[in-house]
Design a protein around this motif. Structure first.
Motif, PDB file in Angstrom:
ATOM      1  N   ALA A 352       4.759 -13.802   7.626  1.00  0.00           N
ATOM      2  CA  ALA A 352       3.362 -13.452   7.365  1.00  0.00           C
ATOM      3  C   ALA A 352       3.202 -12.924   5.947  1.00  0.00           C
ATOM      4  CB  ALA A 352       2.885 -12.416   8.379  1.00  0.00           C
ATOM      5  N   TRP A 353       1.938 -12.826   5.525  1.00  0.00           N
ATOM      6  CA  TRP A 353       1.612 -12.217   4.242  1.00  0.00           C
ATOM      7  C   TRP A 353       1.379 -10.721   4.433  1.00  0.00           C
ATOM      8  CZ3 TRP A 353       2.318 -14.787  -0.084  1.00  0.00           C
ATOM      9  CH2 TRP A 353       2.238 -16.192  -0.085  1.00  0.00           C
ATOM     10  N   ALA A 354       1.618  -9.970   3.363  1.00  0.00           N
ATOM     11  CA  ALA A 354       1.417  -8.523   3.426  1.00  0.00           C
ATOM     12  C   ALA A 354       1.068  -8.003   2.042  1.00  0.00           C
ATOM     13  CB  ALA A 354       2.663  -7.826   3.960  1.00  0.00           C
ATOM     14  N   VAL A 355       0.531  -6.768   2.005  1.00  0.00           N
ATOM     15  CA  VAL A 355       0.251  -6.073   0.750  1.00  0.00           C
ATOM     16  C   VAL A 355       0.632  -4.605   0.924  1.00  0.00           C
ATOM     17  CG1 VAL A 355      -1.638  -7.587   0.055  1.00  0.00           C
ATOM     18  CG2 VAL A 355      -2.121  -5.552   1.428  1.00  0.00           C
ATOM     19  N   PHE A 356       0.769  -3.920  -0.203  1.00  0.00           N
ATOM     20  CA  PHE A 356       0.902  -2.465  -0.184  1.00  0.00           C
ATOM     21  C   PHE A 356      -0.478  -1.881  -0.494  1.00  0.00           C
ATOM     22  CE2 PHE A 356       5.588  -2.879  -1.083  1.00  0.00           C
ATOM     23  CZ  PHE A 356       5.994  -2.266   0.088  1.00  0.00           C
ATOM     24  N   LYS A 357      -1.017  -1.148   0.489  1.00  0.00           N
ATOM     25  CA  LYS A 357      -2.292  -0.463   0.290  1.00  0.00           C
ATOM     26  C   LYS A 357      -2.026   0.986  -0.089  1.00  0.00           C
ATOM     27  CE  LYS A 357      -4.976   0.558   3.837  1.00  0.00           C
ATOM     28  NZ  LYS A 357      -5.974   0.439   4.938  1.00  0.00           N
ATOM     29  N   VAL A 358      -2.807   1.501  -1.036  1.00  0.00           N
ATOM     30  CA  VAL A 358      -2.635   2.887  -1.489  1.00  0.00           C
ATOM     31  C   VAL A 358      -3.584   3.772  -0.679  1.00  0.00           C
ATOM     32  CG1 VAL A 358      -2.741   4.461  -3.448  1.00  0.00           C
ATOM     33  CG2 VAL A 358      -2.025   2.083  -3.791  1.00  0.00           C
ATOM     34  N   VAL A 359      -2.993   4.704   0.086  1.00  0.00           N
ATOM     35  CA  VAL A 359      -3.763   5.647   0.901  1.00  0.00           C
ATOM     36  C   VAL A 359      -3.297   7.059   0.551  1.00  0.00           C
ATOM     37  CG1 VAL A 359      -4.379   6.379   3.220  1.00  0.00           C
ATOM     38  CG2 VAL A 359      -3.966   3.955   2.749  1.00  0.00           C
ATOM     39  N   ASN A 360      -4.191   7.863  -0.032  1.00  0.00           N
ATOM     40  CA  ASN A 360      -3.839   9.233  -0.446  1.00  0.00           C
ATOM     41  C   ASN A 360      -2.616   9.237  -1.351  1.00  0.00           C
ATOM     42  OD1 ASN A 360      -5.970  10.295   1.099  1.00  0.00           O
ATOM     43  ND2 ASN A 360      -4.681  10.360   2.938  1.00  0.00           N
ATOM     44  N   ASP A 361      -2.599   8.336  -2.310  1.00  0.00           N
ATOM     45  CA  ASP A 361      -1.537   8.229  -3.323  1.00  0.00           C
ATOM     46  C   ASP A 361      -0.194   7.822  -2.739  1.00  0.00           C
ATOM     47  OD1 ASP A 361      -3.338   8.900  -5.293  1.00  0.00           O
ATOM     48  OD2 ASP A 361      -2.885  11.046  -5.168  1.00  0.00           O
ATOM     49  N   ARG A 362      -0.166   7.315  -1.511  1.00  0.00           N
ATOM     50  CA  ARG A 362       1.093   6.844  -0.930  1.00  0.00           C
ATOM     51  C   ARG A 362       0.905   5.416  -0.423  1.00  0.00           C
ATOM     52  NH1 ARG A 362       5.074  10.462  -0.658  1.00  0.00           N
ATOM     53  NH2 ARG A 362       4.510  12.669  -0.914  1.00  0.00           N
ATOM     54  N   ILE A 389      -7.641  -0.176  -1.832  1.00  0.00           N
ATOM     55  CA  ILE A 389      -6.873  -0.280  -3.074  1.00  0.00           C
ATOM     56  C   ILE A 389      -5.509  -0.872  -2.749  1.00  0.00           C
ATOM     57  CG2 ILE A 389      -5.943   0.936  -5.075  1.00  0.00           C
ATOM     58  CD1 ILE A 389      -8.954   0.938  -4.943  1.00  0.00           C
ATOM     59  N   VAL A 390      -5.132  -1.953  -3.469  1.00  0.00           N
ATOM     60  CA  VAL A 390      -3.833  -2.605  -3.234  1.00  0.00           C
ATOM     61  C   VAL A 390      -3.047  -2.623  -4.531  1.00  0.00           C
ATOM     62  CG1 VAL A 390      -4.673  -4.033  -1.330  1.00  0.00           C
ATOM     63  CG2 VAL A 390      -4.826  -4.881  -3.687  1.00  0.00           C
ATOM     64  N   VAL A 391      -1.720  -2.713  -4.386  1.00  0.00           N
ATOM     65  CA  VAL A 391      -0.815  -2.726  -5.532  1.00  0.00           C
ATOM     66  C   VAL A 391      -0.649  -4.160  -6.023  1.00  0.00           C
ATOM     67  CG1 VAL A 391       1.535  -2.248  -6.311  1.00  0.00           C
ATOM     68  CG2 VAL A 391       0.386  -0.678  -4.720  1.00  0.00           C
ATOM     69  N   LEU A 392      -0.772  -4.340  -7.334  1.00  0.00           N
ATOM     70  CA  LEU A 392      -0.547  -5.648  -7.945  1.00  0.00           C
ATOM     71  C   LEU A 392       0.911  -5.775  -8.376  1.00  0.00           C
ATOM     72  CD1 LEU A 392      -3.715  -5.915 -10.235  1.00  0.00           C
ATOM     73  CD2 LEU A 392      -3.400  -6.831  -7.930  1.00  0.00           C
ATOM     74  N   TYR A 393       1.447  -6.987  -8.292  1.00  0.00           N
ATOM     75  CA  TYR A 393       2.828  -7.264  -8.697  1.00  0.00           C
ATOM     76  C   TYR A 393       3.793  -6.247  -8.085  1.00  0.00           C
ATOM     77  CZ  TYR A 393      -0.260  -9.238 -12.250  1.00  0.00           C
ATOM     78  OH  TYR A 393      -1.294  -9.871 -12.893  1.00  0.00           O
ATOM     79  N   PRO A 394       3.831  -6.119  -6.760  1.00  0.00           N
ATOM     80  CA  PRO A 394       4.666  -5.091  -6.124  1.00  0.00           C
ATOM     81  C   PRO A 394       6.155  -5.296  -6.417  1.00  0.00           C
ATOM     82  CG  PRO A 394       3.855  -6.660  -4.504  1.00  0.00           C
ATOM     83  CD  PRO A 394       3.144  -6.957  -5.772  1.00  0.00           C
ATOM     84  N   ALA A 399       8.469   0.850  -1.198  1.00  0.00           N
ATOM     85  CA  ALA A 399       8.588   0.949   0.261  1.00  0.00           C
ATOM     86  C   ALA A 399       7.443   1.800   0.791  1.00  0.00           C
ATOM     87  CB  ALA A 399       9.935   1.570   0.646  1.00  0.00           C
ATOM     88  N   PRO A 400       7.109   1.643   2.089  1.00  0.00           N
ATOM     89  CA  PRO A 400       6.048   2.473   2.674  1.00  0.00           C
ATOM     90  C   PRO A 400       6.364   3.958   2.529  1.00  0.00           C
ATOM     91  CG  PRO A 400       6.617   0.664   4.142  1.00  0.00           C
ATOM     92  CD  PRO A 400       7.643   0.657   3.042  1.00  0.00           C
TER      93      PRO A 400
END
Length: 409
Positions: A352-362, A389-394, A399-400
């Motif tokens: 599957a596809w996934a992204v890193f979302k930024v929640v409270n700076d984490r 808010i998502v991270v570009l070029y992770p 890591a979570p």
């Protein structure tokens, strides 16, 4: 007192070490998820061509006067293109007739050689396919290396290219046979005509004095002049080619079959890099039959012809002619308000596809379900909401739970 100083110094060292090794926020590039116009496209190079071209030929045998027209000239339907004085075309003498007959025999012999080469090339392909299949089986069993597999694939590609070259050579030989046979057939026609005219002095006078005009069958542009100088011509000799570039010009694009299945008649097309402003067009037809084409690197590709009609005024493409290279972008799907995420934020998480979302700076790992996409954005069907808010070029090391900070622009 000395004991207190020692403890203070020890605490200072510990505080310094704790500060030095305390995890710091990782700087990252971020983007905001939102609604925007989104289009899915297919891009490929193509070339212009004329759907219907008119080949103007000599209606009679005779002496063709010099043509004053040049390629690119505009003509009107019914306009005088050439004049032919009939009955003045001479018969071949014995030497020229022998040369024409010998040329026909030589063309037949050359065709036999080309047929033999084509047969040999096809046999080489059959052997190369067997060898390639054997090497692939050995490679799958780790009995041979990658270099041996690549050698077998290269030999197969070369063998198939030899078949294509042999087929082209055979077509050339067949054209030579047609030309030689046509010259001899024309000689027979003139012989019969000469015998017929010889029986009537009035008929001979009419044939030699009455010039026959050749008129333009359509209004259009001269594509090429095939017979420029004054000369003797036979019936059917091609004189020039005409086409209506304003109405009959189209674009031929050879799409990969995997892209062609996404294209439908009526899809909008943007045509660029032809030397002028972008042009508009629509897909007219996707042909049902595919063909094999080798790329510049020798890779075998399955492609299919796609035909595009121009939209808008012909004035916009006034300098565009037959056989020009163009770049085409076909829009296969589009929508105005689509929840989308930058492609650069996506990465694979299993299947599957996934992204890193930024929640409270984490960081929070979020699986995604995406729909349509292009080179910049992907449609979000599930997993994210507007203003996330998502991270570009992770980075692979992210890591979570890792604390992040937005990198200064």
């Amino acid at each position: 007192m000395q004991q207190v100083i020692k403890w203070v110094a020890l605490l200072a060292v510990l505080a310094a070490l704790l500060f030095a090794f305390w995890p710091r926020p990782v700087p990252v590039d971020v983007a905001r998820v939102g609604y925007r116009a989104l289009a899915e496209t297919v891009s490929e190079q193509g070339r212009t061509r004329v759907r219907n071209r008119f080949q103007v030929s000599a209606p009679v045998a005779g002496h063709l006067q010099r043509l004053e027209l040049e390629a690119g000239d505009k003509v009107q339907q019914g306009q005088l293109l050439a004049m032919i004085a009939p009955g003045t075309a001479r018969l071949l003498d014995s030497r020229e007739y022998s040369e024409a007959a010998a040329a026909l025999d030589g063309a037949h012999a050359a065709k036999s050689i080309s047929l033999a080469r084509l047969s040999q090339a096809r046999e080489n392909v059959r052997l190369a396919e067997q060898d390639s299949a054997r090497i692939e089986s050995l490679y799958a069993g780790h009995s041979v290396g990658l270099a041996e597999l690549q050698r077998a694939q290269r030999d197969l590609a070369n063998a198939r290219a030899e078949v294509t070259a042999a087929q082209s050579e055979l077509a050339l030989r067949e054209a030579e046979i047609k030309a030689a046979a046509s010259r001899l057939a024309g000689q027979q026609t003139l012989t019969n005509a000469s015998a017929h005219v010889g029986g009537s002095d009035m008929g001979a006078k009419t044939n030699t004095e009455a010039a026959v005009p050749v008129l333009a069958p359509i209004s259009g542009t001269v594509l090429q002049v095939l017979q420029k100088s004054a000369q003797e011509v036979l019936p059917g000799t091609l004189l020039l080619e005409l086409a209506d570039l304003d109405r009959e010009l189209e674009v031929l694009v050879e799409l990969l079959t995997s892209d062609a299945v996404r294209v439908s008649p009526g899809d909008a097309v943007e045509i660029n890099d032809w030397g002028g402003a972008p042009l508009r067009g629509t897909v007219d037809r996707v042909e049902p039959g595919g063909f094999i084409k080798f790329s510049a690197l020798g890779v075998e590709e399955q492609r299919v012809n796609t035909l595009i009609r121009f939209s808008g005024s012909a004035v916009e493409r006034a300098r565009l002619g037959d056989g020009f290279r163009v770049d085409c972008t076909i829009t296969t799907w589009s929508a105005e308000q689509v929840l989308s995420v930058p492609i650069s934020a996506l990465f694979r998480q299993g299947d599957a596809w996934a992204v890193f979302k930024v929640v409270n700076d984490r960081l929070e790992l979020v699986p995604l379900e995406i729909g349509h996409k292009n080179a910049s954005y992907a449609e979000v069907l599930a997993g994210l909401s507007e203003d996330d808010i998502v991270v570009l070029y992770p980075d692979p090391q992210l890591a979570p739970g890792v604390k992040v900070i937005q990198r200064d622009e």
